[in-house]
Scaffold this active site. Structure first.
Site, PDB file in Angstrom:
ATOM      1  N   PHE A   1      -1.394   6.153   6.972  1.00  0.00           N
ATOM      2  CA  PHE A   1      -2.540   6.353   6.072  1.00  0.00           C
ATOM      3  C   PHE A   1      -3.772   5.537   6.503  1.00  0.00           C
ATOM      4  CE2 PHE A   1      -4.088   4.410   1.859  1.00  0.00           C
ATOM      5  CZ  PHE A   1      -5.158   5.288   1.743  1.00  0.00           C
TER       6      PHE A   1
ATOM      7  N   ASP B   1       2.538   4.427  17.799  1.00  0.00           N
ATOM      8  CA  ASP B   1       3.184   4.717  16.510  1.00  0.00           C
ATOM      9  C   ASP B   1       4.547   5.345  16.765  1.00  0.00           C
ATOM     10  OD1 ASP B   1       1.851   5.303  13.375  1.00  0.00           O
ATOM     11  OD2 ASP B   1       3.831   6.093  13.894  1.00  0.00           O
TER      12      ASP B   1
ATOM     13  N   THR C   1       6.170   0.305   4.437  1.00  0.00           N
ATOM     14  CA  THR C   1       5.147  -0.083   3.457  1.00  0.00           C
ATOM     15  C   THR C   1       5.466   0.245   1.994  1.00  0.00           C
ATOM     16  OG1 THR C   1       3.982   2.038   3.668  1.00  0.00           O
ATOM     17  CG2 THR C   1       3.311   0.251   5.167  1.00  0.00           C
TER      18      THR C   1
ATOM     19  N   THR D   1      -1.189  -8.090   3.293  1.00  0.00           N
ATOM     20  CA  THR D   1      -1.384  -7.414   2.009  1.00  0.00           C
ATOM     21  C   THR D   1      -1.631  -8.441   0.902  1.00  0.00           C
ATOM     22  OG1 THR D   1      -0.267  -6.133   0.272  1.00  0.00           O
ATOM     23  CG2 THR D   1       1.155  -7.338   1.769  1.00  0.00           C
ATOM     24  N   ASP D   2      -2.302  -8.019  -0.163  1.00  0.00           N
ATOM     25  CA  ASP D   2      -2.500  -8.929  -1.311  1.00  0.00           C
ATOM     26  C   ASP D   2      -1.177  -9.204  -2.029  1.00  0.00           C
ATOM     27  OD1 ASP D   2      -2.083  -6.487  -2.621  1.00  0.00           O
ATOM     28  OD2 ASP D   2      -3.784  -6.720  -3.990  1.00  0.00           O
ATOM     29  N   GLU D   3      -0.135  -8.395  -1.722  1.00  0.00           N
ATOM     30  CA  GLU D   3       1.153  -8.594  -2.404  1.00  0.00           C
ATOM     31  C   GLU D   3       1.836  -9.892  -1.979  1.00  0.00           C
ATOM     32  OE1 GLU D   3       3.922  -5.476  -2.928  1.00  0.00           O
ATOM     33  OE2 GLU D   3       2.388  -3.942  -3.119  1.00  0.00           O
TER      34      GLU D   3
ATOM     35  N   TYR E   1       9.701  -5.838   0.396  1.00  0.00           N
ATOM     36  CA  TYR E   1       8.521  -5.462   1.196  1.00  0.00           C
ATOM     37  C   TYR E   1       7.569  -6.643   1.332  1.00  0.00           C
ATOM     38  CZ  TYR E   1       3.733  -3.868   1.939  1.00  0.00           C
ATOM     39  OH  TYR E   1       2.434  -3.763   2.388  1.00  0.00           O
TER      40      TYR E   1
ATOM     41  N   LYS F   1       6.362  -8.935   4.525  1.00  0.00           N
ATOM     42  CA  LYS F   1       4.952  -9.079   4.925  1.00  0.00           C
ATOM     43  C   LYS F   1       4.556 -10.564   4.997  1.00  0.00           C
ATOM     44  CE  LYS F   1       2.272  -6.198   5.597  1.00  0.00           C
ATOM     45  NZ  LYS F   1       1.899  -5.459   6.836  1.00  0.00           N
TER      46      LYS F   1
HETATM   47  P1  NAD Z   1       1.910   3.909   6.163  1.00  0.00           P
HETATM   48  O1  NAD Z   1       3.300   3.762   5.674  1.00  0.00           O
HETATM   49  O2  NAD Z   1       1.098   5.073   5.725  1.00  0.00           O
HETATM   50  O3  NAD Z   1       1.915   3.951   7.775  1.00  0.00           O
HETATM   51  C1  NAD Z   1       2.699   3.070   8.540  1.00  0.00           C
HETATM   52  C2  NAD Z   1       2.672   3.589   9.979  1.00  0.00           C
HETATM   53  O4  NAD Z   1       3.418   2.672  10.795  1.00  0.00           O
HETATM   54  C3  NAD Z   1       3.316   4.961  10.150  1.00  0.00           C
HETATM   55  O5  NAD Z   1       2.488   5.791  10.921  1.00  0.00           O
HETATM   56  C4  NAD Z   1       4.630   4.661  10.859  1.00  0.00           C
HETATM   57  O6  NAD Z   1       5.061   5.726  11.687  1.00  0.00           O
HETATM   58  C5  NAD Z   1       4.248   3.431  11.663  1.00  0.00           C
HETATM   59  N1  NAD Z   1       5.411   2.611  12.026  1.00  0.00           N
HETATM   60  C6  NAD Z   1       6.389   2.159  11.187  1.00  0.00           C
HETATM   61  N2  NAD Z   1       7.300   1.457  11.888  1.00  0.00           N
HETATM   62  C7  NAD Z   1       6.881   1.438  13.182  1.00  0.00           C
HETATM   63  C8  NAD Z   1       7.379   0.854  14.368  1.00  0.00           C
HETATM   64  N3  NAD Z   1       8.540   0.154  14.372  1.00  0.00           N
HETATM   65  N4  NAD Z   1       6.688   1.017  15.518  1.00  0.00           N
HETATM   66  C9  NAD Z   1       5.535   1.729  15.522  1.00  0.00           C
HETATM   67  N5  NAD Z   1       5.015   2.329  14.431  1.00  0.00           N
HETATM   68  C10 NAD Z   1       5.672   2.169  13.267  1.00  0.00           C
HETATM   69  O7  NAD Z   1       1.183   2.530   5.853  1.00  0.00           O
HETATM   70  P2  NAD Z   1      -0.292   2.216   5.306  1.00  0.00           P
HETATM   71  O8  NAD Z   1      -0.305   2.387   3.844  1.00  0.00           O
HETATM   72  O9  NAD Z   1      -1.256   2.939   6.174  1.00  0.00           O
HETATM   73  O10 NAD Z   1      -0.355   0.641   5.597  1.00  0.00           O
HETATM   74  C11 NAD Z   1      -0.786   0.166   6.869  1.00  0.00           C
HETATM   75  C12 NAD Z   1      -0.703  -1.353   6.868  1.00  0.00           C
HETATM   76  O11 NAD Z   1      -1.537  -1.862   5.826  1.00  0.00           O
HETATM   77  C13 NAD Z   1       0.690  -1.916   6.603  1.00  0.00           C
HETATM   78  O12 NAD Z   1       0.855  -3.057   7.405  1.00  0.00           O
HETATM   79  C14 NAD Z   1       0.663  -2.286   5.120  1.00  0.00           C
HETATM   80  O13 NAD Z   1       1.564  -3.335   4.852  1.00  0.00           O
HETATM   81  C15 NAD Z   1      -0.777  -2.721   4.972  1.00  0.00           C
HETATM   82  N6  NAD Z   1      -1.351  -2.551   3.619  1.00  0.00           N
HETATM   83  C16 NAD Z   1      -1.324  -1.341   2.991  1.00  0.00           C
HETATM   84  C17 NAD Z   1      -1.948  -1.200   1.748  1.00  0.00           C
HETATM   85  C18 NAD Z   1      -1.953   0.118   1.005  1.00  0.00           C
HETATM   86  O14 NAD Z   1      -2.380   0.146  -0.152  1.00  0.00           O
HETATM   87  N7  NAD Z   1      -1.523   1.216   1.610  1.00  0.00           N
HETATM   88  C19 NAD Z   1      -2.600  -2.291   1.157  1.00  0.00           C
HETATM   89  C20 NAD Z   1      -2.573  -3.529   1.815  1.00  0.00           C
HETATM   90  C21 NAD Z   1      -1.980  -3.640   3.064  1.00  0.00           C
HETATM   91  O1  DAU Z   2      -1.308  -4.175  -2.995  1.00  0.00           O
HETATM   92  C1  DAU Z   2      -1.156  -3.654  -1.704  1.00  0.00           C
HETATM   93  C2  DAU Z   2       0.113  -2.852  -1.631  1.00  0.00           C
HETATM   94  O2  DAU Z   2      -0.089  -1.690  -2.422  1.00  0.00           O
HETATM   95  C3  DAU Z   2       0.504  -2.450  -0.214  1.00  0.00           C
HETATM   96  O3  DAU Z   2       0.777  -3.631   0.513  1.00  0.00           O
HETATM   97  C4  DAU Z   2       1.719  -1.531  -0.220  1.00  0.00           C
HETATM   98  O4  DAU Z   2       2.000  -1.084   1.089  1.00  0.00           O
HETATM   99  C5  DAU Z   2       1.428  -0.341  -1.084  1.00  0.00           C
HETATM  100  O5  DAU Z   2       2.571   0.474  -1.184  1.00  0.00           O
HETATM  101  C6  DAU Z   2       0.968  -0.783  -2.484  1.00  0.00           C
HETATM  102  O6  DAU Z   2       2.053  -1.331  -3.268  1.00  0.00           O
HETATM  103  P1  DAU Z   2       2.237  -0.944  -4.821  1.00  0.00           P
HETATM  104  O7  DAU Z   2       3.646  -1.122  -5.168  1.00  0.00           O
HETATM  105  O8  DAU Z   2       1.215  -1.603  -5.669  1.00  0.00           O
HETATM  106  O9  DAU Z   2       1.835   0.625  -4.712  1.00  0.00           O
HETATM  107  P2  DAU Z   2       2.523   1.950  -5.310  1.00  0.00           P
HETATM  108  O10 DAU Z   2       1.597   3.067  -4.973  1.00  0.00           O
HETATM  109  O11 DAU Z   2       3.931   2.086  -4.925  1.00  0.00           O
HETATM  110  O12 DAU Z   2       2.451   1.670  -6.885  1.00  0.00           O
HETATM  111  C7  DAU Z   2       1.223   1.389  -7.536  1.00  0.00           C
HETATM  112  C8  DAU Z   2       1.533   1.122  -9.004  1.00  0.00           C
HETATM  113  O13 DAU Z   2       1.990   2.340  -9.607  1.00  0.00           O
HETATM  114  C9  DAU Z   2       2.642   0.109  -9.215  1.00  0.00           C
HETATM  115  O14 DAU Z   2       2.377  -0.669 -10.372  1.00  0.00           O
HETATM  116  C10 DAU Z   2       3.880   0.961  -9.452  1.00  0.00           C
HETATM  117  C11 DAU Z   2       3.308   2.197 -10.142  1.00  0.00           C
HETATM  118  N1  DAU Z   2       4.053   3.451  -9.877  1.00  0.00           N
HETATM  119  C12 DAU Z   2       4.279   3.785  -8.575  1.00  0.00           C
HETATM  120  C13 DAU Z   2       4.973   4.929  -8.271  1.00  0.00           C
HETATM  121  C14 DAU Z   2       5.245   5.322  -6.832  1.00  0.00           C
HETATM  122  C15 DAU Z   2       4.480   4.243 -10.922  1.00  0.00           C
HETATM  123  O15 DAU Z   2       4.235   3.928 -12.102  1.00  0.00           O
HETATM  124  N2  DAU Z   2       5.157   5.391 -10.615  1.00  0.00           N
HETATM  125  C16 DAU Z   2       5.429   5.766  -9.327  1.00  0.00           C
HETATM  126  O16 DAU Z   2       6.081   6.820  -9.124  1.00  0.00           O
END
Ligand code: NAD
Ligand code: DAU
Length: 346
Positions: free
Chosen positions: A21, A43, A93, A134-136, A158, A162
């Site tokens: 993403f 990837d 993730t 991540t902020d988590e 998770y 991280k």
């Molecule tokens: P995502 O799950 O959409 O994508 C992860 C990608 O990493 C995928 O394309 C997957 O194929 C690749 N991947 C996984 N394992 C691998 C490996 N061993 N070697 C090579 N590629 C691999 O994740 P995202 O939501 O785009 O998050 C990207 C980064 O940002 C992550 O490090 C996540 O922890 C961090 N992050 C995400 C969010 C969020 O809200 N999505 C917020 C804060 C931080």
């Molecule tokens: O804060 C950054 C993080 O945000 C990233 O590091 C993670 O990769 C990303 O997955 C995300 O984590 P969250 O757990 O906050 O995101 P998620 O989309 O899974 O859930 C967001 C909120 O919605 C959380 O409070 C759980 C709730 N939720 C989620 C799902 C999937 C529901 O209520 N129902 C659901 O089906």
């Protein structure tokens, strides 16, 4: 902090996890901004990796895709011979998946980051390694905001993985002088997000007239950051951030999950009754909130208002039905996961 000034134009950059993403949005962003950049996307294409996200740039001569694992030392070393900077996004993730099985999170997020750091340590021509954390990592707090210096208290497998990666990256900087920078973004939303995460799951389920499974009372709070704002922030840190430093990234615009769910059904003209309260996620963090003064001092501002960003995101999923339908239909793993999660109320 913020004294450095690097350029990305004319450089060859490694993006790990670029088919996911944020990584795919980031590759689009870099190619649009820098005519002279070259990007290598490494990837593994796990269930979350999707080359459809990058089909429009697949033939761009500035872009190269390598299918491979960040844990493959020889592959990583060979790639690093040719790059000057690294943006490390690759990770497992999804919090719910980490609760079902933590193993792959430890192996990818911690061990994978170790392999990359070790290779960068042995490649002194690499100017920066920008680790996407991540902020988590801070855990949950009911009020106030976490500064970058706050203690880390992760509460899911998770976020604990991280933390391992985040602190390992920092340790490589302190111990070996590896040119590490770290960012800790809040919850991202926008196009190309895999439809197991809250916002795309709820949008696509609503489009299919399926229930929207809201955990607990829907009172948990997240700080939603549009992926475009996150990409701008990450690129800014690469240019102007100081080595060894960590930067929070957040919109500072908190929303309860129930509010977000209601906005989604309203945008789509669907009944509120689609929202179903289901058993809470184990160890569910109540609220994330980060203090963003440090990245603002570099010159970053959040530009996308949540109301506008959510409406655009809903529109994107409406317009790109074939993108998410293909994922939902082809993925037996996704269906099994979904059904195991929600068997109690389906
Ligand atoms: P995502 O799950 O959409 O994508 C992860 C990608 O990493 C995928 O394309 C997957 O194929 C690749 N991947 C996984 N394992 C691998 C490996 N061993 N070697 C090579 N590629 C691999 O994740 P995202 O939501 O785009 O998050 C990207 C980064 O940002 C992550 O490090 C996540 O922890 C961090 N992050 C995400 C969010 C969020 O809200 N999505 C917020 C804060 C931080
Ligand atoms: O804060 C950054 C993080 O945000 C990233 O590091 C993670 O990769 C990303 O997955 C995300 O984590 P969250 O757990 O906050 O995101 P998620 O989309 O899974 O859930 C967001 C909120 O919605 C959380 O409070 C759980 C709730 N939720 C989620 C799902 C999937 C529901 O209520 N129902 C659901 O089906």
């Amino acid at each position: 902090m913020g004294k450095e000034s690097r350029t990305l134009d004319g450089k060859t950059i490694l993006v790990t996890g670029g088919a996911g993403f944020i990584g795919s949005n980031f590759i689009h962003f870099l190619l649009a901004k820098y005519p002279g950049i070259r990007i290598v996307n490494l990837d593994k294409l796990t269930y979350a990796g999707n080359l459809d996200n990058l089909s429009d740039v697949a033939c761009d001569i500035r872009y190269e895709f390598i299918r491979g694992d960040i844990r493959d030392r020889e592959l990583v070393r060979g790639i690093l011979d040719h790059v000057q900077g690294v943006f490390h996004f690759a990770a497992e993730t999804h919090v719910d998946r980490s609760i079902l099985d933590a193993g792959e999170f430890v192996m990818t997020d911690v061990h994978g980051t170790y392999v990359l750091l070790e290779a960068v340590r042995q490649a002194p021509h690499v100017e920066f390694f920008l680790h996407v954390s991540t902020d988590e990592v801070y855990g949950s707090r009911d009020e106030g905001f976490f500064k970058e210096t706050a203690p880390l208290n992760p509460s899911s497998p998770y976020s604990a993985s991280k933390v391992g990666a985040d602190r390992l990256a920092y340790a490589y900087h302190m111990t070996y002088g590896t040119p590490v920078m770290i960012v800790r973004p809040s919850n991202n939303y926008g196009p190309y997000q895999y439809p197991e995460k809250f916002i795309p799951l709820f949008i696509t389920n609503a489009l299919e007239d399926r229930p929207l499974p809201l955990y607990g009372k829907g009172a948990n709070v997240r700080d939603w950051l549009h992926v475009e704002d996150n990409c701008r922030a990450i690129e800014l840190v690469a240019r102007r951030g100081a080595l060894g430093q960590t930067y929070n990234i957040g919109a500072n615009d908190e929303r309860r999950n129930i509010e977000v769910a209601r906005r989604i059904v309203k945008h789509l003209g669907k009944p509120r009754e689609l929202i179903k309260f289901v058993p809470d996620r184990l160890g569910h963090d109540r609220r994330y909130a980060v203090d963003c003064r440090k990245i603002k001092a570099l010159g970053w501002r959040c530009e996308v208002e949540f109301e506008d960003g959510l409406e655009r995101t809903v529109h994107w999923y409406v317009q790109n039905e074939s993108w998410w339908r293909k994922i939902k239909e082809k993925s037996a793993e996704y269906k099994a996961f979904y059904e195991a999660q929600y068997k109690d109320w389906k």
